[in-house]
Design a protein around this motif. Structure first.
Motif, PDB file in Angstrom:
ATOM      1  N   MET A 169      19.428 -21.983  -3.875  1.00 17.48           N
ATOM      2  CA  MET A 169      18.613 -20.985  -4.504  1.00 17.48           C
ATOM      3  C   MET A 169      17.418 -20.706  -3.579  1.00 17.48           C
ATOM      4  N   PRO A 170      17.090 -19.395  -3.311  1.00 23.15           N
ATOM      5  CA  PRO A 170      15.973 -19.086  -2.427  1.00 23.15           C
ATOM      6  C   PRO A 170      14.639 -19.513  -3.031  1.00 23.15           C
ATOM      7  N   ALA A 171      13.731 -19.892  -2.150  1.00 23.69           N
ATOM      8  CA  ALA A 171      12.398 -20.293  -2.599  1.00 23.69           C
ATOM      9  C   ALA A 171      11.667 -19.072  -3.136  1.00 23.69           C
ATOM     10  N   GLU A 172      10.919 -19.284  -4.163  1.00 27.33           N
ATOM     11  CA  GLU A 172      10.153 -18.181  -4.751  1.00 27.33           C
ATOM     12  C   GLU A 172       8.877 -17.961  -3.951  1.00 27.33           C
ATOM     13  N   LEU A 173       8.535 -16.697  -3.790  1.00 24.31           N
ATOM     14  CA  LEU A 173       7.297 -16.352  -3.107  1.00 24.31           C
ATOM     15  C   LEU A 173       6.129 -16.554  -4.059  1.00 24.31           C
ATOM     16  N   PRO A 174       5.014 -17.023  -3.531  1.00 24.54           N
ATOM     17  CA  PRO A 174       3.861 -17.192  -4.417  1.00 24.54           C
ATOM     18  C   PRO A 174       3.356 -15.825  -4.884  1.00 24.54           C
ATOM     19  N   VAL A 175       2.908 -15.798  -6.094  1.00 24.76           N
ATOM     20  CA  VAL A 175       2.355 -14.569  -6.655  1.00 24.76           C
ATOM     21  C   VAL A 175       0.919 -14.427  -6.163  1.00 24.76           C
ATOM     22  N   ILE A 176       0.627 -13.278  -5.578  1.00 27.11           N
ATOM     23  CA  ILE A 176      -0.731 -13.018  -5.109  1.00 27.11           C
ATOM     24  C   ILE A 176      -1.435 -12.224  -6.200  1.00 27.11           C
ATOM     25  N   ALA A 177      -2.468 -12.810  -6.734  1.00 30.79           N
ATOM     26  CA  ALA A 177      -3.149 -12.200  -7.867  1.00 30.79           C
ATOM     27  C   ALA A 177      -3.927 -10.955  -7.471  1.00 30.79           C
ATOM     28  N   GLN A 178      -4.465 -10.931  -6.254  1.00 34.41           N
ATOM     29  CA  GLN A 178      -5.281  -9.792  -5.843  1.00 34.41           C
ATOM     30  C   GLN A 178      -4.882  -9.371  -4.436  1.00 34.41           C
ATOM     31  N   PRO A 179      -4.957  -8.062  -4.166  1.00 37.23           N
ATOM     32  CA  PRO A 179      -4.684  -7.606  -2.796  1.00 37.23           C
ATOM     33  C   PRO A 179      -5.699  -8.199  -1.820  1.00 37.23           C
ATOM     34  N   ARG A 180      -5.252  -8.476  -0.625  1.00 39.49           N
ATOM     35  CA  ARG A 180      -6.128  -9.035   0.407  1.00 39.49           C
ATOM     36  C   ARG A 180      -6.736  -7.884   1.204  1.00 39.49           C
ATOM     37  N   MET A 181      -7.799  -7.328   0.720  1.00 38.02           N
ATOM     38  CA  MET A 181      -8.417  -6.151   1.322  1.00 38.02           C
ATOM     39  C   MET A 181      -9.143  -6.466   2.628  1.00 38.02           C
ATOM     40  N   GLU A 182      -9.380  -7.734   2.903  1.00 35.19           N
ATOM     41  CA  GLU A 182     -10.064  -8.128   4.138  1.00 35.19           C
ATOM     42  C   GLU A 182      -9.089  -8.365   5.283  1.00 35.19           C
ATOM     43  N   LEU A 183      -7.814  -8.096   5.079  1.00 35.95           N
ATOM     44  CA  LEU A 183      -6.802  -8.296   6.109  1.00 35.95           C
ATOM     45  C   LEU A 183      -7.159  -7.476   7.353  1.00 35.95           C
ATOM     46  N   PRO A 184      -7.321  -8.139   8.507  1.00 35.63           N
ATOM     47  CA  PRO A 184      -7.728  -7.399   9.718  1.00 35.63           C
ATOM     48  C   PRO A 184      -6.557  -6.614  10.313  1.00 35.63           C
ATOM     49  N   ALA A 185      -6.864  -5.453  10.837  1.00 37.24           N
ATOM     50  CA  ALA A 185      -5.845  -4.652  11.521  1.00 37.24           C
ATOM     51  C   ALA A 185      -5.669  -5.199  12.930  1.00 37.24           C
ATOM     52  N   PRO A 186      -4.431  -5.325  13.387  1.00 35.35           N
ATOM     53  CA  PRO A 186      -4.208  -5.837  14.747  1.00 35.35           C
ATOM     54  C   PRO A 186      -4.574  -4.779  15.790  1.00 35.35           C
ATOM     55  N   ASP A 187      -4.963  -5.244  16.940  1.00 36.80           N
ATOM     56  CA  ASP A 187      -5.248  -4.332  18.052  1.00 36.80           C
ATOM     57  C   ASP A 187      -3.939  -4.115  18.813  1.00 36.80           C
ATOM     58  N   VAL A 188      -3.378  -2.937  18.677  1.00 40.18           N
ATOM     59  CA  VAL A 188      -2.106  -2.612  19.322  1.00 40.18           C
ATOM     60  C   VAL A 188      -2.285  -1.511  20.367  1.00 40.18           C
ATOM     61  N   THR A 189      -3.503  -1.327  20.834  1.00 40.40           N
ATOM     62  CA  THR A 189      -3.813  -0.258  21.782  1.00 40.40           C
ATOM     63  C   THR A 189      -2.975  -0.361  23.045  1.00 40.40           C
TER      64      THR A 189
END
Length: 109
Positions: A1-21
């Motif tokens: 049986m596949p492992a269940e993903l943890p439920v994230i209660a709130q969006p992670r709005m501080e997630l940094p954007a990668p520099d792909v320049t």
């Protein structure tokens, strides 16, 4: 049986954007068939514009224009022929190509 993903209660709005320049700049250069072919041909050693144009079935001025873009990006450089300075041979800049590969690898791995 596949492992269940943890439920994230709130969006992670501080997630940094990668520099792909760097990667997007390399990707844009290599998105062109002629430029990608030129870089591949130069992997085997220096070639002059006339050799590359003949191999690619392109006009020399078209190949020269593509080489100018690759040269501006630092991926290739020209060297004069030892005995006939009229001929300019192009070769890859191994350090710049390695940096481009690293930039793409950061996205693709």
């Amino acid at each position: 049986m596949p492992a269940e993903l943890p439920v994230i209660a709130q969006p992670r709005m501080e997630l940094p954007a990668p520099d792909v320049t760097d990667a997007t700049a390399v990707g844009a250069l290599l998105a062109d068939r002629v430029r990608a072919s030129i870089l591949r041909m130069l992997r085997d050693g220096p070639h002059c514009v006339c050799e590359m144009a003949a191999a690619l079935g392109e006009r020399e001025n078209n190949v020269s224009n593509h080489l100018a873009k690759l040269r501006d990006a630092g991926l290739v450089h020209g060297i004069r022929h030892e005995t006939n300075g009229r001929f300019l041979y192009y070769e890859r800049d191994d350090a710049a190509v390695a940096a481009a590969r690293t930039a793409l690898d950061e996205i693709l791995r």
